[in-house]
Design an enzyme around this catalytic site. Structure first.
Site, PDB file in Angstrom:
ATOM      1  N   HIS A  36       5.725  -2.498   7.165  1.00 10.52           N
ATOM      2  CA  HIS A  36       6.353  -1.256   7.633  1.00 10.52           C
ATOM      3  C   HIS A  36       7.144  -1.485   8.927  1.00 10.52           C
ATOM      4  O   HIS A  36       8.051  -0.727   9.242  1.00 10.52           O
ATOM      5  CB  HIS A  36       5.287  -0.194   7.918  1.00 10.52           C
ATOM      6  CG  HIS A  36       4.665   0.401   6.692  1.00 10.52           C
ATOM      7  ND1 HIS A  36       4.039  -0.351   5.735  1.00 10.52           N
ATOM      8  CD2 HIS A  36       4.568   1.686   6.284  1.00 10.52           C
ATOM      9  CE1 HIS A  36       3.585   0.450   4.792  1.00 10.52           C
ATOM     10  NE2 HIS A  36       3.882   1.690   5.098  1.00 10.52           N
TER      11      HIS A  36
ATOM     12  N   CYS B 135       2.326  -6.558   1.555  1.00 11.74           N
ATOM     13  CA  CYS B 135       1.463  -5.837   2.496  1.00 11.74           C
ATOM     14  C   CYS B 135       0.745  -6.820   3.420  1.00 11.74           C
ATOM     15  O   CYS B 135       0.029  -7.715   2.939  1.00 11.74           O
ATOM     16  CB  CYS B 135       0.455  -5.042   1.679  1.00 11.74           C
ATOM     17  SG  CYS B 135      -0.756  -4.154   2.647  1.00 11.74           S
TER      18      CYS B 135
ATOM     19  N   SER C 223       0.829  -1.211   0.000  1.00 12.64           N
ATOM     20  CA  SER C 223       0.000   0.000   0.000  1.00 12.64           C
ATOM     21  C   SER C 223       0.865   1.264   0.000  1.00 12.64           C
ATOM     22  O   SER C 223       0.347   2.350  -0.183  1.00 12.64           O
ATOM     23  CB  SER C 223      -0.911  -0.025   1.216  1.00 12.64           C
ATOM     24  OG  SER C 223      -0.136  -0.193   2.384  1.00 12.64           O
TER      25      SER C 223
HETATM   26  N1  DGL Z   1       1.091  -2.116   4.056  1.00 10.51           N
HETATM   27  C1  DGL Z   1       0.228  -2.220   5.198  1.00 10.51           C
HETATM   28  C2  DGL Z   1       0.485  -3.546   5.870  1.00 10.51           C
HETATM   29  O1  DGL Z   1       1.529  -4.161   5.688  1.00 10.51           O
HETATM   30  C3  DGL Z   1       0.406  -1.092   6.178  1.00 10.51           C
HETATM   31  C4  DGL Z   1      -0.030   0.243   5.652  1.00 10.51           C
HETATM   32  C5  DGL Z   1      -1.495   0.316   5.410  1.00 10.51           C
HETATM   33  O2  DGL Z   1      -2.301   0.360   6.366  1.00 10.51           O
HETATM   34  O3  DGL Z   1      -1.831   0.328   4.249  1.00 10.51           O
HETATM   35  O4  DGL Z   1      -0.351  -3.988   6.607  1.00 10.51           O
END
Ligand code: DGL
Length: 270
Positions: free
Chosen positions: A191, A76, A14
């Site tokens: 993240h 993600c 994301s």
């Molecule tokens: N990329 C998302 C995850 O790994 C975190 C950022 C979002 O909430 O989009 O869960």
């Protein structure tokens, strides 16, 4: 017969956090080209509904297919959890998300059979990690915690050592685990490895952190090997696409990856 496949691996997230998987892939598979998509215009996914996330995922699968990638990696945690729940898959490319590799690594590591998982709200609400772990081993106790402030901290580049705001947030969230006696903690959001020094300081030496990025990169390597699809390219190429400002992404992305990305960074809006 030895077959090789020089097409790129598609990795998406994301936003910025999925670069944790890219960094691992660049380390362990230096001949593999990568096409990265960060949905920076629509981040965060973690607070959105399954229906909305499924729609985004289908669009990204379509985009990466058009780019003729040989494999798709959902870096993600949120998207991977929804993909698992909804049984979504790209059309014909090899696929892995982060849930399965992270859970398998945690199951291998835990000695006392008590595993923690941290992620976004959507990830924790989906129950995907806990469900998978308990499908594999029903004697394991899983403790899940959403840490919604971690993503904005990372997206704003606040992961330099000693950052006080980040230290305080990490301390406050992780106090939940104080009486849980876990020995393994899954960083269920791509993240979070960027905050791992803060997290390990808080959890102490007795808790092993599972970095989904690393585990996922290892799994895709095994999948490519098994399918005789490794690249034999002398030099890999990297392309990055984002759905919002190129400037913001290139600055934080370059700092994180430790290599230039600006020349190969493009905008893609659905
Ligand atoms: N990329 C998302 C995850 O790994 C975190 C950022 C979002 O909430 O989009 O869960």
């Amino acid at each position: 017969m030895f077959i090789m496949d020089n097409r790129a691996i598609g990795v998406f997230d994301s936003g910025l956090g999925g670069l944790t998987v890219v960094k691992e892939l660049q380390k362990i598979l230096p001949k593999e080209s990568i096409i990265y998509f960060g949905d920076t215009g629509r981040v965060p996914y973690g607070s959105k509904s399954d229906a909305t996330i499924s729609k985004y995922v289908s669009e990204i699968f379509g985009f990466l297919s058009e780019k003729n990638v040989k494999a798709v990696v959902s870096a993600c945690g949120t998207a991977s959890s929804v993909i698992m729940k909804q049984n979504l898959l790209p059309k014909e490319e090899l696929f892995t998300g982060v849930v399965v590799p992270a859970c398998l690594a945690a199951l291998e590591k835990t000695k006392n059979r008590r595993i923690g998982i941290i992620g976004t709200k959507a990830t924790v609400n989906s129950g995907a990690y806990a469900e998978f772990i308990n499908r594999m081993a029903d004697d394991v106790e899983v403790f899940s915690l959403a840490c919604p402030l971690f993503v904005p901290l990372v997206e704003n580049g606040m992961f330099d050592e000693g950052n006080e705001i980040t230290s305080l947030s990490v301390k406050q969230y992780l106090s939940y685990f104080k009486d849980k006696n876990i020995d393994t903690l899954i960083l269920g959001c791509t993240h979070y490895p960027l905050l791992s020094s803060f997290i390990s300081k808080e959890m102490g030496d007795g808790v092993t952190l599972i970095d989904s990025g690393k585990e996922t990169a290892n799994l895709i390597k095994k999948m490519l090997e098994k399918n005789d699809m490794l690249s034999e390219e002398a030099e890999a190429s990297y392309e990055y696409y984002v759905s919002d400002s190129i400037e913001d992404f290139s600055e934080n992305g370059e700092r994180f990856l430790g290599r230039k990305i600006k020349e190969n960074l493009y905008k893609k809006v659905f």
